[in-house]
Design a protein around this motif. Structure first.
Motif, PDB file in Angstrom:
ATOM      1  N   LEU A 145       0.821  -1.214   0.000  1.00 57.46           N
ATOM      2  CA  LEU A 145       0.000   0.000   0.000  1.00 57.46           C
ATOM      3  C   LEU A 145       0.854   1.263   0.000  1.00 57.46           C
ATOM      4  CD1 LEU A 145      -2.763  -1.193   2.489  1.00 57.46           C
ATOM      5  CD2 LEU A 145      -2.907  -1.034  -0.005  1.00 57.46           C
TER       6      LEU A 145
ATOM      7  N   VAL B 291      -6.085   0.984  -4.901  1.00 57.02           N
ATOM      8  CA  VAL B 291      -7.269   0.855  -4.034  1.00 57.02           C
ATOM      9  C   VAL B 291      -8.360   1.819  -4.498  1.00 57.02           C
ATOM     10  CG1 VAL B 291      -8.160   1.273  -1.703  1.00 57.02           C
ATOM     11  CG2 VAL B 291      -6.008   0.019  -2.015  1.00 57.02           C
TER      12      VAL B 291
ATOM     13  N   VAL C  63     -12.510  -3.807  -2.120  1.00 59.10           N
ATOM     14  CA  VAL C  63     -11.051  -3.825  -2.029  1.00 59.10           C
ATOM     15  C   VAL C  63     -10.607  -4.194  -0.621  1.00 59.10           C
ATOM     16  CG1 VAL C  63      -8.924  -2.559  -2.453  1.00 59.10           C
ATOM     17  CG2 VAL C  63     -10.991  -1.976  -3.749  1.00 59.10           C
TER      18      VAL C  63
ATOM     19  N   GLY D 105      -6.872  -4.669   1.484  1.00 56.54           N
ATOM     20  CA  GLY D 105      -5.466  -4.314   1.320  1.00 56.54           C
ATOM     21  C   GLY D 105      -4.624  -4.738   2.498  1.00 56.54           C
TER      22      GLY D 105
ATOM     23  N   ALA E 120      -5.451   3.406   3.419  1.00 57.64           N
ATOM     24  CA  ALA E 120      -6.142   2.633   2.385  1.00 57.64           C
ATOM     25  C   ALA E 120      -7.640   2.580   2.638  1.00 57.64           C
ATOM     26  CB  ALA E 120      -5.557   1.232   2.296  1.00 57.64           C
TER      27      ALA E 120
ATOM     28  N   ALA F 255     -10.818   1.146   0.731  1.00 58.74           N
ATOM     29  CA  ALA F 255     -10.765  -0.280   1.061  1.00 58.74           C
ATOM     30  C   ALA F 255     -11.811  -0.618   2.121  1.00 58.74           C
ATOM     31  CB  ALA F 255      -9.372  -0.655   1.556  1.00 58.74           C
TER      32      ALA F 255
END
Length: 713
Positions: free
Chosen positions: A175, A183, A193, A195, A206, A211
């Protein structure tokens, strides 16, 4: 103007004052307003630069193999000097920027002066970027936002390769900046999503970027649980590590018949079993998308038709801009630092020391770009006029820096005045080392300078004829590296101009082989021969990529015109007679569309009855010598091996002379200088230059038509 430069040899990163680039055909000249530091990629370059020579060798074993091949071919000292020169070559940093168009080159129609654009320009106040690497900006998208567009296109291409449908789940491993953009773009595409990254702060960010879950300790079991026991429909790896961990995690987390996309750089010791039992696909993403590293697309501007290639790299960049414009992508949370371009070294110090968190580091540029558009910089004070020859150099590529400039420096007749390179980086570096007074990106500065009497042109082949014509009209002597030109029309124009010019300046072409000690020795050995002789020249030329510029008829003229001309000139010199007929034939392989011109034989009939056979052959092994010459006639034999040794034989008494490789570069420059000051006649007359050039061009025509061609009188 100011630009960020990394020296690979010393490891020093600096902000240099360079001449601004001039607009080139197919390019857009842009005044940058913001550029984004790609911390992962640029730190890799910085780390490599700071390694010892041994460390650099371990990092790039492919380059080590090339060096070893060069040592075998050219010797240790020559190779060492070439490696040192190559390490001194400055490297530009950065590839994601945004700014305002200052000018458009020939052939560019879809951008206009004043347009705001995103581009893959480096960290510099003024950049020249191919049109296919630029995208239009709407007014409400700021330069700061748009500076993320090119980096975002890397993430965009990764998401496209995942081939997920609305509502499917993507697992992003790593990330960093590209991972965060992945993302956000996946979220904008209607995907769920997940992560992971070792840095908890990046995981929290994120979630802000879209996410549904992001944490350092996510396992394959957690991904499976979050997807109702299915697993991720796709895994996108954006991490940068030598570890094999990310690829193992991806294999465990992807669903059956899912897809793993590698965007970052990780260990690739793939375990076949999880991919086999899941029938999972593994794909490596190539940067911005279709068109990347394709010279026809990027440099020559040949776009792919949209119906057949929906998403090219330019269209990916534009798609990221569109997401920024409609609010689907918000990059503001990713910006951690801002620095003015003059303080760029502080930004890289931050990355190197890692004493505080960072992510999106922006470089900002002045709002008054025209102050940075000067096309010249002063490198040293002007030398007071004297009897020596002040010269200008056009081009600062490998051959100029490694061969010609060192040779010129050994000839006391010459004084370096101005050096010109297309973007100013290599020219400024070479100019400082060689003692030039000025570095410029505007070749007219050299042609218009009344104090410069001589010009050296060491540029791409398609520019040679124009430089020769400019020099003749400006009454300046010119040494142009081979070939003189690449078409018959160009040759006719030069020929007519010389005929119609009273006391024309000296024109010299870099046919250096004839000036070598080996060639001179063989010519003198056959000087007393009364009968015609035969000359056989074999070039084990080695293969080069099909898309290399020298293979392109419009840029390099092809390898026969651009390189085999050396052999045609050498045959002309050894026979002491101009060619009057030429015939060429290459291999035929109907099973492939590969280039075959560079695997050919050329036969020359000379005016004195001699015959030359030239094998220009690209299909050989580099372990074998590159050039071999055999001359036979009148009871004599002469042989040149790679311009290291000669063998002459007569009356059963062979004699061999060995030495270091010498292809005549120093001697040709020395004689050129001596001719300029009137110490000797011109070492290479126009009739020979014209005849050799025409024979090279007609060789290609003979290949195409399949017939011998007579040389015009």
């Amino acid at each position: 103007m100011q630009q960020v430069i990394q020296n690979i040899r010393s490891g020093k990163l600096s902000v240099e004052s360079l001449p601004a680039p001039c607009v080139a055909p197919g390019h857009v000249l842009i005044a940058n307003q913001a550029s984004l530091v790609s911390a992962g990629t640029e730190k890799m370059i910085m780390d490599l630069a700071k390694k010892s020579l041994l460390g650099k060798a371990k990092q790039r074993p492919d380059q080590v193999r090339r060096v070893l091949q060069k040592i075998r071919a050219e010797g240790l000292i020559s190779t060492f000097n070439a490696v040192q020169t190559k390490l001194d070559e400055p490297m530009t940093m950065g590839y994601s920027s945004a700014g305002k168009v200052l000018a458009c080159g020939a052939g560019v129609q879809h951008f206009k002066v004043g347009d705001r654009v995103a581009s893959n320009g480096p960290h510099a106040e003024i950049v020249s970027v191919p049109a296919n690497l630029c995208a239009h900006l709407p007014e409400h998208v700021s330069a700061e936002q748009a500076s993320f567009a090119v980096l975002g296109s890397i993430a965009m291409q990764g998401v496209r390769l995942a081939k997920c449908d609305l509502g499917e789940t993507v697992f992003v491993i790593g990330l960093g900046l590209v991972g965060q953009l992945t993302v956000a773009i996946a979220k904008a595409a209607g995907l769920h999503v997940i992560g992971t990254d070792p840095d908890n702060r990046k995981c929290e960010l994120a979630v802000t970027m879209g996410a549904i879950l992001a944490a350092p300790d996510i396992s394959a079991a957690m991904v499976e649980q979050k997807t109702g026991g299915l697993g991720a429909d796709a895994v996108i790896i954006t991490a940068s590590t030598k570890s094999n961990g990310p690829i193992e995690m991806a294999a465990q987390s992807v669903r059956q018949k899912g897809r793993v996309v590698l965007v970052g750089v990780v260990g690739l010791n793939l375990d076949r079993r999880p991919f086999y039992f899941k029938e999972a696909e593994f794909v490596v993403s190539c940067s911005y998308g279709p068109g990347r590293y394709d010279s026809d697309y990027e440099l020559r501007g040949h776009d792919y038709p949209t119906p057949y290639v929906r998403w090219t790299e330019q269209r990916n960049i534009q798609a990221v801009v569109d997401l920024l414009a409609n609010g689907s992508l918000n990059v503001q949370p990713l910006i951690s630092h801002r620095f003015d371009i003059g303080e760029a070294t502080r930004a890289y110090k931050l990355i190197e020391d890692a004493n505080e968190p960072y992510l999106g580091i922006l470089l900002k540029y002045s709002a008054a770009p025209h102050e940075a558009t000067a096309s010249r910089v002063q490198l040293k004070s002007t030398t007071p006029p004297d009897e020596r020859i002040r010269y200008g150099m056009l081009g600062a590529g490998n051959f100029a820096r490694m061969v010609l400039l060192p040779a010129i420096s050994k000839c006391p007749q010459f004084v370096p005045a101005a050096i010109c390179s297309s973007k100013g980086v290599s020219g400024t570096q070479a100019g400082r080392q060689a003692g030039f007074e000025i570095s410029t990106t505007d070749e007219d500065l050299i042609f218009d300078d009344p104090t410069i009497s001589t010009v050296f042109s060491v540029t791409r082949h398609d520019q040679h004829a124009a430089h020769v014509i400019k020099a003749i009209k400006a009454r300046k002597n010119i040494f142009v590296e081979k070939p003189l030109c690449i078409t018959a029309d160009e040759l006719c124009e030069i020929d007519q101009l010389l005929r119609n010019t009273d006391s024309p300046p000296l024109v010299m072409v870099g046919f250096n082989r004839r000036f070598s000690p080996a060639a001179k020795r063989i010519r003198e050995f056959f000087a007393s021969s009364l009968s015609p002789i035969t000359v056989s020249i074999r070039f084990n030329a080695g293969e080069i990529p099909v898309d290399h510029w020298t293979q392109n008829d419009l840029e390099g003229g092809g390898r026969i015109v651009g390189e085999a001309c050396h052999a045609i000139d050498l045959a002309t010199y050894l026979t002491g007679s101009l060619p009057i007929r030429v015939f060429a034939e290459s291999i035929r392989n109907p099973a492939t569309n590969a280039i075959s011109d560079d695997q050919c034989f050329i036969t020359l009939r000379h005016a004195n009855g001699s015959v030359s056979s030239i094998g220009y052959l690209a299909g050989g092994d580099k372990a074998v010598g590159k050039e071999r010459v055999e001359v036979i006639g009148d009871g004599k034999v002469g042989v040149i091996d790679d311009f290291r040794s000669t063998m002459t034989s007569q009356d059963g008494r062979p004699r061999k002379v060995k030495g270091s490789m010498d292809k005549g570069h120093l001697q040709e420059i020395r004689q050129f200088g001596e001719a300029l000051v009137g110490e000797i006649p011109c070492p290479l007359g126009w009739p020979e230059i014209r005849s050799v050039t025409l024979a090279s061009i007609l060789s290609v025509q003979s290949l195409r038509e399949g017939i011998p061609l007579e040389m015009p009188g």
